[in-house]
Design a protein around this motif. Structure first.
Motif, PDB file in Angstrom:
ATOM      1  N   ASP A  72       5.402  50.229   8.689  1.00 55.34           N
ATOM      2  CA  ASP A  72       6.764  49.717   8.818  1.00 55.34           C
ATOM      3  C   ASP A  72       7.775  50.852   8.677  1.00 55.34           C
ATOM      4  O   ASP A  72       7.725  51.620   7.702  1.00 55.34           O
ATOM      5  CB  ASP A  72       7.036  48.661   7.745  1.00 55.34           C
ATOM      6  N   ASN A  73       8.684  50.936   9.630  1.00 59.19           N
ATOM      7  CA  ASN A  73       9.716  51.965   9.565  1.00 59.19           C
ATOM      8  C   ASN A  73      11.085  51.426   9.945  1.00 59.19           C
ATOM      9  O   ASN A  73      11.959  52.174  10.366  1.00 59.19           O
ATOM     10  CB  ASN A  73       9.344  53.172  10.445  1.00 59.19           C
ATOM     11  N   VAL A  74      11.233  50.105   9.819  1.00 63.72           N
ATOM     12  CA  VAL A  74      12.555  49.491   9.979  1.00 63.72           C
ATOM     13  C   VAL A  74      12.816  48.640   8.739  1.00 63.72           C
ATOM     14  O   VAL A  74      11.877  48.165   8.102  1.00 63.72           O
ATOM     15  CB  VAL A  74      12.636  48.618  11.258  1.00 63.72           C
ATOM     16  N   PRO A  75      14.089  48.453   8.362  1.00 59.97           N
ATOM     17  CA  PRO A  75      14.395  47.682   7.161  1.00 59.97           C
ATOM     18  C   PRO A  75      14.235  46.183   7.378  1.00 59.97           C
ATOM     19  O   PRO A  75      13.847  45.738   8.452  1.00 59.97           O
ATOM     20  CB  PRO A  75      15.862  48.050   6.886  1.00 59.97           C
ATOM     21  N   ASN A  76      14.513  45.441   6.355  1.00 63.26           N
ATOM     22  CA  ASN A  76      14.570  43.968   6.348  1.00 63.26           C
ATOM     23  C   ASN A  76      13.244  43.298   6.021  1.00 63.26           C
ATOM     24  O   ASN A  76      13.217  42.148   5.607  1.00 63.26           O
ATOM     25  CB  ASN A  76      15.119  43.402   7.669  1.00 63.26           C
ATOM     26  N   PRO A  79       7.516  39.828   8.788  1.00 65.18           N
ATOM     27  CA  PRO A  79       6.767  40.139  10.012  1.00 65.18           C
ATOM     28  C   PRO A  79       7.617  40.832  11.067  1.00 65.18           C
ATOM     29  O   PRO A  79       7.091  41.598  11.878  1.00 65.18           O
ATOM     30  CB  PRO A  79       6.286  38.766  10.493  1.00 65.18           C
ATOM     31  N   SER A  80       8.944  40.597  11.044  1.00 62.46           N
ATOM     32  CA  SER A  80       9.809  41.280  12.015  1.00 62.46           C
ATOM     33  C   SER A  80       9.714  42.792  11.861  1.00 62.46           C
ATOM     34  O   SER A  80       9.769  43.526  12.856  1.00 62.46           O
ATOM     35  CB  SER A  80      11.263  40.832  11.853  1.00 62.46           C
ATOM     36  N   ALA A  81       9.575  43.273  10.618  1.00 66.99           N
ATOM     37  CA  ALA A  81       9.485  44.720  10.384  1.00 66.99           C
ATOM     38  C   ALA A  81       8.255  45.303  11.071  1.00 66.99           C
ATOM     39  O   ALA A  81       8.320  46.375  11.684  1.00 66.99           O
ATOM     40  CB  ALA A  81       9.458  45.017   8.893  1.00 66.99           C
ATOM     41  N   GLY A  82       7.126  44.592  10.982  1.00 71.90           N
ATOM     42  CA  GLY A  82       5.914  45.080  11.626  1.00 71.90           C
ATOM     43  C   GLY A  82       6.021  45.072  13.142  1.00 71.90           C
ATOM     44  O   GLY A  82       5.660  46.043  13.814  1.00 71.90           O
ATOM     45  N   ILE A  83       6.540  43.976  13.685  1.00 71.24           N
ATOM     46  CA  ILE A  83       6.663  43.866  15.137  1.00 71.24           C
ATOM     47  C   ILE A  83       7.644  44.906  15.667  1.00 71.24           C
ATOM     48  O   ILE A  83       7.381  45.583  16.681  1.00 71.24           O
ATOM     49  CB  ILE A  83       7.103  42.440  15.525  1.00 71.24           C
ATOM     50  N   LEU A  84       8.777  45.064  14.985  1.00 69.92           N
ATOM     51  CA  LEU A  84       9.796  45.997  15.463  1.00 69.92           C
ATOM     52  C   LEU A  84       9.397  47.450  15.255  1.00 69.92           C
ATOM     53  O   LEU A  84       9.804  48.323  16.030  1.00 69.92           O
ATOM     54  CB  LEU A  84      11.135  45.706  14.776  1.00 69.92           C
ATOM     55  N   SER A  85       8.584  47.738  14.240  1.00 71.57           N
ATOM     56  CA  SER A  85       8.088  49.107  14.066  1.00 71.57           C
ATOM     57  C   SER A  85       7.185  49.492  15.233  1.00 71.57           C
ATOM     58  O   SER A  85       7.224  50.631  15.723  1.00 71.57           O
ATOM     59  CB  SER A  85       7.345  49.245  12.734  1.00 71.57           C
ATOM     60  N   ALA A  86       6.376  48.528  15.698  1.00 72.92           N
ATOM     61  CA  ALA A  86       5.544  48.788  16.885  1.00 72.92           C
ATOM     62  C   ALA A  86       6.420  48.982  18.112  1.00 72.92           C
ATOM     63  O   ALA A  86       6.187  49.886  18.929  1.00 72.92           O
ATOM     64  CB  ALA A  86       4.569  47.625  17.092  1.00 72.92           C
ATOM     65  N   LYS A 158      19.603  38.632  11.445  1.00 70.82           N
ATOM     66  CA  LYS A 158      18.880  37.365  11.549  1.00 70.82           C
ATOM     67  C   LYS A 158      17.392  37.687  11.598  1.00 70.82           C
ATOM     68  O   LYS A 158      16.829  37.933  12.656  1.00 70.82           O
ATOM     69  CB  LYS A 158      19.314  36.600  12.803  1.00 70.82           C
ATOM     70  N   ASN A 159      16.763  37.683  10.428  1.00 71.62           N
ATOM     71  CA  ASN A 159      15.396  38.179  10.297  1.00 71.62           C
ATOM     72  C   ASN A 159      14.388  37.045  10.451  1.00 71.62           C
ATOM     73  O   ASN A 159      13.648  36.722   9.531  1.00 71.62           O
ATOM     74  CB  ASN A 159      15.228  38.874   8.940  1.00 71.62           C
ATOM     75  N   CYS A 160      14.349  36.437  11.648  1.00 67.38           N
ATOM     76  CA  CYS A 160      13.416  35.339  11.877  1.00 67.38           C
ATOM     77  C   CYS A 160      12.912  35.398  13.321  1.00 67.38           C
ATOM     78  O   CYS A 160      13.658  35.075  14.248  1.00 67.38           O
ATOM     79  CB  CYS A 160      14.079  33.993  11.605  1.00 67.38           C
ATOM     80  N   PRO A 161      11.662  35.813  13.514  1.00 64.59           N
ATOM     81  CA  PRO A 161      11.162  35.903  14.883  1.00 64.59           C
ATOM     82  C   PRO A 161      11.136  34.561  15.605  1.00 64.59           C
ATOM     83  O   PRO A 161      11.327  34.493  16.820  1.00 64.59           O
ATOM     84  CB  PRO A 161       9.762  36.506  14.739  1.00 64.59           C
ATOM     85  N   ARG A 162      10.915  33.465  14.874  1.00 64.61           N
ATOM     86  CA  ARG A 162      10.900  32.153  15.539  1.00 64.61           C
ATOM     87  C   ARG A 162      12.274  31.824  16.126  1.00 64.61           C
ATOM     88  O   ARG A 162      12.375  31.288  17.237  1.00 64.61           O
ATOM     89  CB  ARG A 162      10.465  31.060  14.573  1.00 64.61           C
TER      90      ARG A 162
END
Length: 197
Positions: A72-76, A79-86, A158-162
């Motif tokens: 993980d290299n993005v804040p918040n 699961p959004s952190a993992g997806i957005l780091s990728a 808005k930290n909600c992938p759904r």
């Protein structure tokens, strides 16, 4: 971030960066199938995709004997952190995302996602049998969908992938084997999964 064309390469991402608070043990290390769950899911995705990565927090990296890690290299967080780091590392890639808390999943689930993939949409996802909403953590996220998630998380907080999927144009699937979407997040659900597998 850049937005890719609609022919993005598809890679696998196993999300292992959660804190497993309710489970009270690391969900990625539970051996439902004789090996740690992260290993089971990685092998499952490797049966249908050429490249598969594990997503985790930086302090977890030493736990995984696996060369393709994205920390993980993005804040918040979440699961959004993992997806957005990728996405940040490979912005022109589409990701088939699997959460590590899916003890009943088999290869037929990612196979169905891949067969049904619509790259023109922001994502291809299953309908949750629990609430009939899009399931963001058993899904293919296209670069456009990941860009929308990035906007929601990093700019609008808005930290909600759904919620990102609910506001995007996506392809929704009804899973013919919906039991594979079962999430095990507590010790009781872990025991239920062990009985069912």
């Amino acid at each position: 971030m850049t937005t890719a064309d609609n022919n993005a390469p598809l890679k696998g991402l196993v999300l292992c960066g959660g804190y497993s608070t309710r489970m009270q043990e690391d969900k990625s290390m539970i051996a439902y199938h004789g090996v740690p769950q992260w290993q089971y899911l990685t092998r499952l995705l490797q049966s249908v995709l050429e490249e598969v990565f594990i997503s985790c927090r930086p302090e977890q990296a030493a736990l995984f004997d696996y060369p393709q890690l994205i920390t993980d290299n993005v804040p918040n967080g979440g699961p959004s952190a993992g997806i957005l780091s990728a996405h940040r590392q490979q912005p022109d890639t589409a990701w088939l995302v699997l959460a590590c808390d899916l003890p009943l999943i088999t290869a037929q689930t990612p196979e169905l996602l891949i067969r049904s993939r619509d790259p023109q949409q922001a994502a291809t996802a299953f309908i949750s049998p629990v609430n009939e909403l899009p399931e963001p953590l058993i899904a293919i996220w296209e670069p456009a969908g990941l860009q929308a998630l990035w906007q929601n998380v990093m700019i609008e907080n808005k930290n909600c992938p759904r919620k990102t999927l609910l506001s995007a144009s996506i392809k929704l699937l009804t899973h013919p084997f919906a039991a594979e979407q079962f999430n095990a997040n507590t010790q009781e659900e872990k025991q239920e999964a062990l009985r069912k597998r």
